[in-house]
Design a protein around this motif. Structure first.
Motif, PDB file in Angstrom:
ATOM      1  N   GLY A  65       0.812  -1.208   0.000  1.00 18.56           N
ATOM      2  CA  GLY A  65       0.000   0.000   0.000  1.00 18.56           C
ATOM      3  C   GLY A  65       0.844   1.257   0.000  1.00 18.56           C
ATOM      4  N   ILE A  66       1.936   1.236   0.759  1.00 15.78           N
ATOM      5  CA  ILE A  66       2.838   2.387   0.772  1.00 15.78           C
ATOM      6  C   ILE A  66       3.421   2.608  -0.618  1.00 15.78           C
ATOM      7  N   GLU A  67       3.822   1.518  -1.279  1.00 15.98           N
ATOM      8  CA  GLU A  67       4.391   1.636  -2.623  1.00 15.98           C
ATOM      9  C   GLU A  67       3.368   2.209  -3.594  1.00 15.98           C
ATOM     10  N   ARG A  68       2.118   1.710  -3.553  1.00 18.97           N
ATOM     11  CA  ARG A  68       1.056   2.239  -4.416  1.00 18.97           C
ATOM     12  C   ARG A  68       0.831   3.732  -4.157  1.00 18.97           C
ATOM     13  N   PHE A  69       0.788   4.082  -2.890  1.00 24.06           N
ATOM     14  CA  PHE A  69       0.538   5.469  -2.504  1.00 24.06           C
ATOM     15  C   PHE A  69       1.593   6.405  -3.073  1.00 24.06           C
ATOM     16  N   VAL A  70       2.871   6.024  -2.941  1.00 24.57           N
ATOM     17  CA  VAL A  70       3.949   6.905  -3.391  1.00 24.57           C
ATOM     18  C   VAL A  70       3.926   7.070  -4.907  1.00 24.57           C
ATOM     19  N   THR A  71       3.744   5.962  -5.640  1.00 29.33           N
ATOM     20  CA  THR A  71       3.843   6.031  -7.099  1.00 29.33           C
ATOM     21  C   THR A  71       2.594   6.599  -7.765  1.00 29.33           C
ATOM     22  N   THR A  72       1.421   6.224  -7.275  1.00 29.18           N
ATOM     23  CA  THR A  72       0.196   6.616  -7.996  1.00 29.18           C
ATOM     24  C   THR A  72      -0.512   7.832  -7.414  1.00 29.18           C
ATOM     25  N   VAL A  73      -0.196   8.191  -6.170  1.00 28.15           N
ATOM     26  CA  VAL A  73      -0.876   9.335  -5.542  1.00 28.15           C
ATOM     27  C   VAL A  73       0.092  10.481  -5.276  1.00 28.15           C
ATOM     28  N   LEU A  74       1.110  10.196  -4.508  1.00 30.32           N
ATOM     29  CA  LEU A  74       1.975  11.276  -4.036  1.00 30.32           C
ATOM     30  C   LEU A  74       2.809  11.891  -5.158  1.00 30.32           C
ATOM     31  N   SER A  75       3.379  11.067  -6.003  1.00 28.48           N
ATOM     32  CA  SER A  75       4.265  11.596  -7.058  1.00 28.48           C
ATOM     33  C   SER A  75       3.540  12.549  -8.001  1.00 28.48           C
ATOM     34  N   PRO A  76       2.363  12.196  -8.560  1.00 25.98           N
ATOM     35  CA  PRO A  76       1.680  13.168  -9.420  1.00 25.98           C
ATOM     36  C   PRO A  76       1.230  14.430  -8.663  1.00 25.98           C
ATOM     37  N   LEU A  77       0.781  14.269  -7.442  1.00 25.11           N
ATOM     38  CA  LEU A  77       0.375  15.461  -6.672  1.00 25.11           C
ATOM     39  C   LEU A  77       1.564  16.395  -6.460  1.00 25.11           C
ATOM     40  N   ARG A  78       2.719  15.834  -6.218  1.00 32.48           N
ATOM     41  CA  ARG A  78       3.919  16.645  -6.026  1.00 32.48           C
ATOM     42  C   ARG A  78       4.215  17.494  -7.269  1.00 32.48           C
ATOM     43  N   ARG A  79       3.878  16.934  -8.454  1.00 37.74           N
ATOM     44  CA  ARG A  79       4.104  17.659  -9.712  1.00 37.74           C
ATOM     45  C   ARG A  79       2.961  18.629 -10.023  1.00 37.74           C
ATOM     46  N   GLY A  80       1.944  18.657  -9.166  1.00 36.64           N
ATOM     47  CA  GLY A  80       0.791  19.517  -9.419  1.00 36.64           C
ATOM     48  C   GLY A  80      -0.208  18.902 -10.367  1.00 36.64           C
ATOM     49  N   GLU A  81      -0.154  17.564 -10.543  1.00 42.01           N
ATOM     50  CA  GLU A  81      -1.052  16.851 -11.444  1.00 42.01           C
ATOM     51  C   GLU A  81      -2.101  16.078 -10.647  1.00 42.01           C
ATOM     52  N   ALA A  82      -3.216  15.791 -11.274  1.00 44.85           N
ATOM     53  CA  ALA A  82      -4.237  14.954 -10.647  1.00 44.85           C
ATOM     54  C   ALA A  82      -3.693  13.538 -10.475  1.00 44.85           C
ATOM     55  N   ALA A  83      -4.021  12.908  -9.339  1.00 47.58           N
ATOM     56  CA  ALA A  83      -3.572  11.544  -9.057  1.00 47.58           C
ATOM     57  C   ALA A  83      -4.706  10.568  -9.358  1.00 47.58           C
ATOM     58  N   GLU A  84      -4.444   9.646 -10.279  1.00 50.67           N
ATOM     59  CA  GLU A  84      -5.425   8.607 -10.608  1.00 50.67           C
ATOM     60  C   GLU A  84      -4.958   7.301  -9.976  1.00 50.67           C
ATOM     61  N   TRP A  85      -5.801   6.709  -9.135  1.00 52.86           N
ATOM     62  CA  TRP A  85      -5.383   5.535  -8.384  1.00 52.86           C
ATOM     63  C   TRP A  85      -6.551   4.571  -8.214  1.00 52.86           C
ATOM     64  N   VAL A  86      -6.220   3.326  -7.874  1.00 51.78           N
ATOM     65  CA  VAL A  86      -7.229   2.273  -7.710  1.00 51.78           C
ATOM     66  C   VAL A  86      -7.439   2.026  -6.221  1.00 51.78           C
ATOM     67  N   SER A  87      -8.697   2.124  -5.794  1.00 52.41           N
ATOM     68  CA  SER A  87      -9.026   1.916  -4.383  1.00 52.41           C
ATOM     69  C   SER A  87      -9.077   0.421  -4.059  1.00 52.41           C
ATOM     70  N   TRP A  88      -9.206   0.098  -2.790  1.00 53.40           N
ATOM     71  CA  TRP A  88      -9.337  -1.292  -2.356  1.00 53.40           C
ATOM     72  C   TRP A  88     -10.746  -1.501  -1.799  1.00 53.40           C
ATOM     73  N   ASP A  89     -11.377  -2.562  -2.247  1.00 55.88           N
ATOM     74  CA  ASP A  89     -12.716  -2.906  -1.782  1.00 55.88           C
ATOM     75  C   ASP A  89     -12.574  -3.854  -0.591  1.00 55.88           C
ATOM     76  N   TRP A  90     -12.796  -3.331   0.639  1.00 55.63           N
ATOM     77  CA  TRP A  90     -12.563  -4.116   1.851  1.00 55.63           C
ATOM     78  C   TRP A  90     -13.622  -5.207   2.051  1.00 55.63           C
ATOM     79  N   GLU A  91     -14.784  -5.079   1.396  1.00 55.91           N
ATOM     80  CA  GLU A  91     -15.796  -6.131   1.509  1.00 55.91           C
ATOM     81  C   GLU A  91     -15.511  -7.293   0.561  1.00 55.91           C
ATOM     82  N   LYS A  92     -15.072  -6.968  -0.664  1.00 55.58           N
ATOM     83  CA  LYS A  92     -14.784  -8.016  -1.650  1.00 55.58           C
ATOM     84  C   LYS A  92     -13.335  -8.489  -1.578  1.00 55.58           C
ATOM     85  N   HIS A  93     -12.512  -7.754  -0.813  1.00 55.01           N
ATOM     86  CA  HIS A  93     -11.093  -8.085  -0.674  1.00 55.01           C
ATOM     87  C   HIS A  93     -10.393  -8.136  -2.030  1.00 55.01           C
TER      88      HIS A  93
END
Length: 683
Positions: A53-81
């Motif tokens: 999760g940390i790896e996903r967060f850094v690459t797909t969320v934090l890095s684009p936000l740092r560049r001032g870009e929208a972050a497109e990422w895939v959520s986790w469905d805790w009911e369907k696992h």
């Protein structure tokens, strides 16, 4: 693409209250700007997915936000696992990311600030399970093990800019916001909050009463971990009366209270439940929090202190003013910010109550009024706890860092430096230290100070309590005063004689000091040094010497004192003016920088609080400080024995007599040692 946002990470173990803190902090920041909020729990791939999760967060969320870009990422469905829907997080002026791993090593280069939230283990578990219900309970141990494994390899808390004890009492968001304002990286984006910090309102009340300062301090601050009493315990006449008019009593309680410690280039500030660390020079930090006038003093109030910072600056801050970098065993500076205080006007027989306007101001003012009324009621001396006895622990014995022969050898070495033209005057010091003996009972720093002030009243006496560190001083010497109007004054002391019980002998000693060519030469050299220090920030032609080599008599010594006045040039940074004069020239010698290097070699040990300055830095722009001499430092080791230290020294010139110089340090130590019921080592 939008400009890169300011990104703040809130990290901590599960159940530390990160989510609530992030939501409430975002709500406060949204008053002035756009804020995005991201929760890492939305991206962890399952109960065994912390690292992924940390790896996903850094690459797909934090890095684009740092560049001032929208972050497109895939959520986790805790009911369907399994992976859930695709989501987008838009950049904003401020982005808050929260969750376990928000400030992991891979993330930190992309962050502007890291907040680490802490809470007791049992509170964390209860909080987490209450929030997430029974679904989390079966996985608590699994997730906790992942957290521990990750923190063992990546101790995020050691890299946090702000640490907060999240007690779930609603105070954490405001405390964190206050702490964030001290981070230089966030200064630009927090300008509205910084402006409101300066837009303070002062409430004041005058009470016509002569209150006992010791009883008043005990009533208001006996249980305060951090408290300051700047105690004008000397009742004087003439020019000395100005230095003895006001006493200031305060702690760091209330909505605005803060506690600051600086050591070796790092300033650590605690505001309520939050603590913030900022690297950099102390005097630069001081200019940022004090250097501008934020309040005007009340009408009819003559004291320079209109709330603000109180405490000490230690000698080792010389690293920022031309001296070498030496580590001390005590903080290089310790201050509290007092958002409320009591000021006694001894001349007019009045007590002033000062408080910054806040929801808790009315309650404190009522309590302070009651304490003043009680302290103004006459009581028998014994009932007030004002015994004239000594306050030391039985069997207390001090040891000197330098033996008598060793100190005299250092005097000879200092005179060699003078002969070779490396210096004109060397203010050589040594340290006396003691440990409270086992079985003798604990030493009470408060009672010790009361004994000191009775034995040796002084215009710049002070009692400072910073947790386990206590400073008890009976200093007679002003270091530097800067008025709100820019008036500057220094009053160095050089030249000392003991007092005698016989009036004729005492007068003979006073006249001997007054006529001594050596003592006058010492004093005049320091006057010239301070004239030069003040001139760097003074209006041209305003530096004057209104008193030269005057004699003032105190309980245990006669002193030779001079007064240098100047007017500060408008617009110059006041903290830099303080730094230009620091450390006190009367404690270094002249010329200052080269002589400090000689002292480092001769003394081969830090001075700590001793030889620094004690006083206040007011929101009115005024400051007043004393030289930290005749100063006992007590470190209480909790259940262990207390450690005591007392610095003493004197100015060495070419014609100094080693015998007389050694006798002088014994004389200077007498006032403190006699109050402790002990003697100079070797006596």
């Amino acid at each position: 693409m939008t400009p890169a946002p300011v990104i703040i990470a809130i990290d901590g173990r599960s159940g530390a209250g990160k989510t609530t803190l992030a939501i409430e902090l975002a709500a406060r920041l949204r008053e002035h700007r756009k804020v995005s909020l991201f929760h890492l729990e939305d991206i962890y791939p399952g109960w065994n997915g912390l690292s992924a999760g940390i790896e996903r967060f850094v690459t797909t969320v934090l890095s684009p936000l740092r560049r001032g870009e929208a972050a497109e990422w895939v959520s986790w469905d805790w009911e369907k696992h399994y992976d859930g829907e695709a989501r987008v997080t838009l950049p904003a002026e401020i982005v808050i990311v929260e969750g376990v791993g928000a400030a992991a090593a891979a993330a930190r280069p992309l962050l502007d600030a890291v907040i680490w939230a802490e809470a007791p283990d049992q509170d964390r578990r209860t909080r987490a399970l209450t929030r997430d219900g029974s679904t989390y309970e079966a996985f608590w141990d699994l997730w906790a093990a992942q957290e521990q494994e990750w923190l063992d390899s990546d101790p995020v808390h050691d890299y946090a800019d702000v640490r907060v004890r999240n007690n779930a009492d609603g105070t954490a968001p405001d405390d964190v916001l206050q702490a964030l304002q001290y981070l230089p990286a966030l200064a630009a984006c927090l300008l509205p909050e910084l402006s409101s910090r300066r837009g303070l309102q002062l409430r004041s009340e005058r009470i016509d009463a002569e209150a006992d300062a010791g009883r008043l301090f005990a009533a208001l601050y006996a249980h305060s971990p951090n408290a300051v009493w700047l105690d004008s315990s000397l009742r004087a006449e003439g020019i000395a009366a100005e230095r003895s008019r006001f006493s200031i009593l305060a702690d760091d309680g209330g909505r605005f209270g803060q506690d600051v410690r600086h050591s070796s280039g790092v300033t650590r500030l605690t505001a309520g439940s939050a603590t913030v660390q900022t690297p950099g020079p102390f005097f630069r930090w001081l200019d940022g929090v004090w250097g501008r006038r934020a309040l005007r003093a009340p009408e009819g109030y003559d004291c320079g202190f209109a709330l603000g910072w109180l405490g000490y600056l230690g000698y080792e801050l010389k690293r920022e003013t031309g001296g070498s970098d030496v580590a001390a065993g005590t903080p290089d500076a310790a201050l509290i910010f007092a958002g409320r205080a009591v000021v006694l006007d001894h001349r007019d027989g009045a007590v002033w109550l000062l408080a910054l306007d806040s929801p808790d101001a009315d309650e404190w003012l009522a309590r302070a009024r009651s304490a003043v009324a009680e302290a103004a009621t006459p009581v028998a001396e014994a009932a007030a706890g004002a015994s004239n006895g000594v306050a030391g622990a039985p069997g207390l014995r001090f040891a000197a860092r330098d033996s008598e022969p060793g100190y005299k050898r250092k005097i000879a070495e200092a005179q060699c430096e003078i002969t070779e033209g490396n210096t004109y005057e060397v203010c050589l010091t040594t340290m006396l230290s003691a440990t409270v003996p086992a079985g003798s009972g604990p030493l009470d720093p408060w009672q010790t100070y009361l004994a000191l002030r009775r034995r040796n009243p002084a215009p710049f006496a002070s009692y400072l309590r910073f947790g386990e560190l206590t400073v008890a001083s009976t200093s007679p010497e002003r270091f530097l005063r800067i008025g709100a109007d820019g008036g500057m004054r220094a009053e160095p002391i050089k030249g000392t004689r003991r007092r005698a019980a016989d009036r004729d002998v005492d007068e003979q000693l006073r006249q001997e000091l007054e006529s001594s060519p050596k003592d006058r030469a010492e004093n005049i050299m320091i006057v010239d040094l301070l004239r030069n220090d003040l001139s760097h920030f003074a209006v041209a032609g305003s530096v004057t010497v209104s008193r030269l080599c005057a004699i003032e008599s105190y309980a245990t010594v006669h002193q030779m004192v001079s007064t240098i006045d100047a007017r500060m040039r408008p617009g110059l940074p006041r903290a830099e003016a303080v730094a230009a004069c620091f450390p006190p020239g009367s404690m270094t010698g002249a010329p200052k920088i080269s002589t400090m290097a000689i002292l480092d070699r001769l003394e081969a040990a830090p001075r700590g609080v001793y030889s620094g300055a004690i006083g206040y830095f007011s929101l009115s722009g005024a400051m007043d400080t004393a030289v930290a001499i005749r100063t006992l430092v007590v470190i209480s080791g909790g259940s262990g024995p207390a450690e005591l230290s007392l610095g003493v020294g004197g100015a060495i010139t070419a014609d100094s007599s080693p015998e007389e110089e050694y006798e002088e340090i014994r004389t200077k130590a007498y006032g403190v040692l006699s109050a402790l019921g002990t003697e100079f080592p070797g006596s």
